[in-house]
Motif scaffolding. Structure first.
Motif, mmCIF file in Angstrom:
data_model
loop_
_atom_site.group_PDB
_atom_site.id
_atom_site.type_symbol
_atom_site.label_atom_id
_atom_site.label_comp_id
_atom_site.label_asym_id
_atom_site.label_seq_id
_atom_site.Cartn_x
_atom_site.Cartn_y
_atom_site.Cartn_z
ATOM 1 N N HIS A 165 0.843 -1.206 0.000
ATOM 2 C CA HIS A 165 0.000 0.000 0.000
ATOM 3 C C HIS A 165 0.881 1.261 0.000
ATOM 4 C CE1 HIS A 165 -3.626 2.344 1.504
ATOM 5 N NE2 HIS A 165 -2.625 3.153 1.821
ATOM 6 N N HIS A 169 1.705 4.232 -2.966
ATOM 7 C CA HIS A 169 1.667 5.700 -2.821
ATOM 8 C C HIS A 169 2.947 6.331 -3.383
ATOM 9 C CE1 HIS A 169 -2.049 6.223 -0.714
ATOM 10 N NE2 HIS A 169 -1.662 5.675 0.427
ATOM 11 N N TYR A 211 -11.392 1.093 3.775
ATOM 12 C CA TYR A 211 -10.408 2.177 3.741
ATOM 13 C C TYR A 211 -10.235 2.743 2.325
ATOM 14 C CZ TYR A 211 -6.415 4.997 4.987
ATOM 15 O OH TYR A 211 -5.593 6.072 5.190
ATOM 16 N N GLU A 218 -6.154 6.537 -1.787
ATOM 17 C CA GLU A 218 -6.253 5.360 -0.909
ATOM 18 C C GLU A 218 -6.910 4.208 -1.671
ATOM 19 O OE1 GLU A 218 -4.508 5.338 1.563
ATOM 20 O OE2 GLU A 218 -4.249 7.480 1.910
#
Ligand SMILES: [Zn+2]
Length: 292
Positions: A165, A169, A211, A218
């Motif tokens: 994750h 980003h 989320y 996200e």
């Protein structure tokens, strides 16, 4: 300001070609020439993280690196050894394998991985990990890791989904994903309200996790991280729970796949196959031995 230091540090490590100035230098160095005290693990980290990948792996808690909003405890030595071996095997080596060499992680990987022993609690929420400007990834709750009985589902939940994750980003902060991804779920993001919806509800609304419904970046990071850290059976199960929401998730996955191929030359399916194969091999790793 503190990031500048890491960029300067990165320039010192040999991650690719090093060029040296021919200027005449004062032979009195301003730096201490005394060798720092290094234990066996520190030497392993030099050989497995610093020299090949230019990544500073911090397992000793340094006050200045920690978030002062939380009450945190340091990572235990044995847990840190296990985590360093796992991050290398499941994450760094997976990218190196899919890319064919170390250049990708050398160039885009975080410059620092920081371990914290305890979880970070904040008003009932737990922070699994944080990434700061693409330079530093912090992993929390390292002391619950069992080096003798690693459970891949637990590892993925706490650490490796987080690593993928946060790294996603870093990638989209370097080259933004296409506008089409923004458009798939436009008007459906929940912002801070994501805590009030279950994963099941999120799936029905077209998000792979609750989320992911926070906002578009996200969503993108969760789509990639969940795809890579789960097998096809899990993914199909989520799509069947999603019902009408599945088409949104499908569209976003396809856009993420083409972004990864076109921008980074990464085949997301190959990366997932590699991560899944390595995940199944974790039980055979010796997470205590620094000599293998
Ligand atoms: Zn995120």
């Amino acid at each position: 300001m503190k990031y500048i230091k890491y960029i300067a540090l990165a320039a010192f490590f040999a991650c690719g070609v090093c060029s040296c100035s021919e200027d005449s230098l004062d032979d009195q160095s301003v730096f201490s020439t005394e060798a720092p005290q290094r234990n066996e693990f520190d030497i392993w980290l030099l050989n497995n993280y610093v020299y090949p990948y230019n990544i500073d792996f911090k397992y000793r808690m340094e006050d200045k690196e920690s978030d002062h909003d939380y009450n945190l405890t340091p990572a235990d030595y044995d847990k840190s050894v296990a985590m360093a071996k796992l991050v290398k095997f499941l994450w760094i080596d997976a990218y190196t394998e899919v890319m064919g060499d170390r250049t990708f992680i050398c160039t885009l990987g975080p410059k620092m991985i920081h371990l914290v022993g305890s979880p970070a609690y904040d008003e009932g929420q737990i922070t699994l990990g944080t990434a700061e400007g693409g330079l530093k990834v912090t992993l929390y709750n390292v002391n619950t890791l069992d080096p003798h009985n690693p459970d891949i589902e637990v590892l993925n939940f706490w650490y490796f989904k987080t690593m993928h994750h946060e790294f996603t980003h870093i990638l989209h902060q370097t080259v933004e994903f296409p506008k089409e991804f923004y458009e798939v779920s436009t008007g459906r993001y929940t912002g801070a309200g994501w805590v009030n919806i279950t994963d099941e509800k999120a799936l029905k609304r077209g998000f792979i996790t609750n989320y992911a419904s926070t906002e578009v970046h996200e969503d993108f990071a969760e789509t990639v991280a969940n795809y890579v850290t789960h097998d096809e059976a899990w993914w199909q199960q989520q799509l069947s729970i999603a019902g009408d929401g599945a088409s949104y998730i499908d569209q976003k996955l396809e856009l993420a796949k083409s972004y990864m191929t076109e921008t980074w030359n990464i085949d997301l399916e190959s990366l997932r196959d590699i991560v899944q194969r390595r995940s199944s091999e974790v039980v055979r790793l010796d997470l205590t031995n620094l000599n293998d």
